[in-house]
Scaffold this active site. Structure first.
Site, mmCIF file in Angstrom:
data_model
loop_
_atom_site.group_PDB
_atom_site.id
_atom_site.type_symbol
_atom_site.label_atom_id
_atom_site.label_comp_id
_atom_site.label_asym_id
_atom_site.label_seq_id
_atom_site.Cartn_x
_atom_site.Cartn_y
_atom_site.Cartn_z
ATOM 1 N N ASP A 187 -3.000 -7.005 7.382
ATOM 2 C CA ASP A 187 -4.377 -6.528 7.270
ATOM 3 C C ASP A 187 -4.952 -6.920 5.902
ATOM 4 O OD1 ASP A 187 -2.716 -4.643 5.937
ATOM 5 O OD2 ASP A 187 -4.210 -3.072 6.202
ATOM 6 N N GLY A 240 -0.620 -5.093 0.577
ATOM 7 C CA GLY A 240 -1.825 -4.711 -0.146
ATOM 8 C C GLY A 240 -2.020 -5.477 -1.433
ATOM 9 N N GLY A 275 0.803 -1.213 0.000
ATOM 10 C CA GLY A 275 0.000 0.000 0.000
ATOM 11 C C GLY A 275 0.834 1.260 0.000
ATOM 12 N N GLU A 292 4.294 -7.082 7.208
ATOM 13 C CA GLU A 292 3.937 -5.905 8.007
ATOM 14 C C GLU A 292 4.654 -5.829 9.358
ATOM 15 O OE1 GLU A 292 0.681 -6.521 5.041
ATOM 16 O OE2 GLU A 292 1.846 -7.810 6.376
#
Length: 377
Positions: free
Chosen positions: A156, A125, A70, A148
């Site tokens: 996530d 992402g 992301g 992450e």
């Protein structure tokens, strides 16, 4: 200036269309921005409603990555702007995670076949985009990970749901270590379900154009058409990957419920003769202890939740991560100052208490407000 996502429609031989979405930021490994999420969500909705479109393909521009993650720079700037003002004050992070998660959920629940061409790097992402696709295709050079823990976040984009559905305790290990999976292990884990060599991708697209499509309401028939084309161009087996090779060991060391015990078990692998295990342990030890713990506790908390409820819980935790300084520090160390020396708080896994972890599950918005993802069903 070229659009960050390119959309084209290919005409099939029997009068239908295939929609192609190309992430068009190759210089930054097709990193996913808020604008890109908006563009993708809007176009996917249009294609879903179009009776002439029978299939959607998602791919990345360039030869290096489908999507490496992301928009960390945008999040970093927002965290600086709203620093110290609480998890609900950062309007950019609220919007970014809301739009990104809705896009990921949209792909998971899409009513037409979706191929994700996961060539090259697929991380963070990028995994969020890929895992919802009905046909997840990797090449011989694909590398998948949810790293992450190294930036002070957690897996996530539905990662808690995804990791819970991997074989055995591999989801716990991958969340804790950010370990990179090769093509073989991507298939073993189920993150991918097809392999096609990069040189044969054009032949796959041509095969799809020549297929005998039916109108979109015959979804199962069209899914099988996609399967037949991908199977006809299947790449050569790459052998057993390290995740599969060490599957029994990973299940053993990640079986405890206690997070500190799992951490200690993985830490012992730092001196392993196996470079993959050693690197995985070293990455965890350099990463944020709180992120490692969040990655595990979220899998424990979401084990029996629906996908929609998983996204709702992750949204709350993500906002807290944008306010607590961990993510900001991780991005600073990796991408801004590039000293690769983040100062985590807490710095020791034994200081990550149940009370701290519980605080990340508290909704940060006023009690009278609805959850921003309440419309996911």
């Amino acid at each position: 200036m070229s659009s960050p996502v390119l959309f084209t429609e290919l005409n099939t031989n029997n009068g239908y269309k295939i929609g192609v979405a190309t992430l068009n930021q190759p210089k930054i490994l097709n990193g996913l921005s808020l604008e890109m999420c908006r563009l993708l969500g809007k176009q996917l909705a249009q294609w879903e409603a179009d009776p002439d479109v029978v299939l959607v393909i998602m791919q990345g521009a360039g030869d290096k990555a489908f999507c490496a993650g992301g928009d960390l720079h945008g999040l970093y700037q927002s965290m600086q702007t709203w620093q110290g003002q609480g998890a609900w004050a950062n309007t950019y992070s609220r919007e970014f995670f809301e739009i990104e998660y809705k896009l990921d959920y949209q792909i998971h629940t899409y009513n037409k076949p979706v191929i994700c061409w996961g060539h090259g790097i697929v991380m963070g992402g990028g995994i969020g985009l890929m895992i919802g696709a009905s046909h997840r295709v990797v090449s011989e050079s694909s590398r998948l990970a949810m790293p992450e823990v190294s930036i002070g976040l957690f897996p996530d984009v539905g990662g808690s749901w995804v990791l819970n559905h991997l074989p055995g305790k591999t989801g716990v290990f991958l969340a804790s270590t950010g370990a990179i999976l090769n093509t073989s292990d991507a298939l073993f884990s189920g993150l991918a379900n097809y392999q096609v060599d990069h040189a044969n991708w054009e032949a796959v697209v041509n095969g799809l154009l020549e297929a005998a499509w039916l109108e979109p309401k015959y979804r199962r028939f069209n899914d099988d058409l996609v399967h037949a084309v991908l199977a006809a161009h299947k790449g050569k087996a790459a052998g057993v990957g390290p995740l599969q090779q060490h599957y029994a060991l990973i299940n053993e060391i990640c079986a405890p419920v206690n997070i500190q015990t799992i951490y200690q078990n993985i830490a012992l692998l730092k001196d392993s003769d196996d470079p993959w295990l050693s690197r995985a342990a070293s990455t965890m030890l350099k990463g944020a202890p709180l992120s490692m713990a969040l990655g595990i506790v979220l899998q424990q908390k979401t084990l029996h939740l629906s996908l929609a409820d998983v996204f709702r819980m992750e949204y709350i935790v993500a906002l807290h991560c944008c306010a607590d300084g961990q993510l900001q520090e991780g991005i600073r160390a990796l991408l801004v100052d590039k000293d690769k020396k983040p100062k985590w708080t807490p710095s020791d896994i034994n200081d990550v208490t149940e009370a701290i972890l519980a605080s990340y599950l508290d909704s940060p918005w006023p009690k009278s407000d609805r959850h921003p993802l309440s419309d996911l069903v």
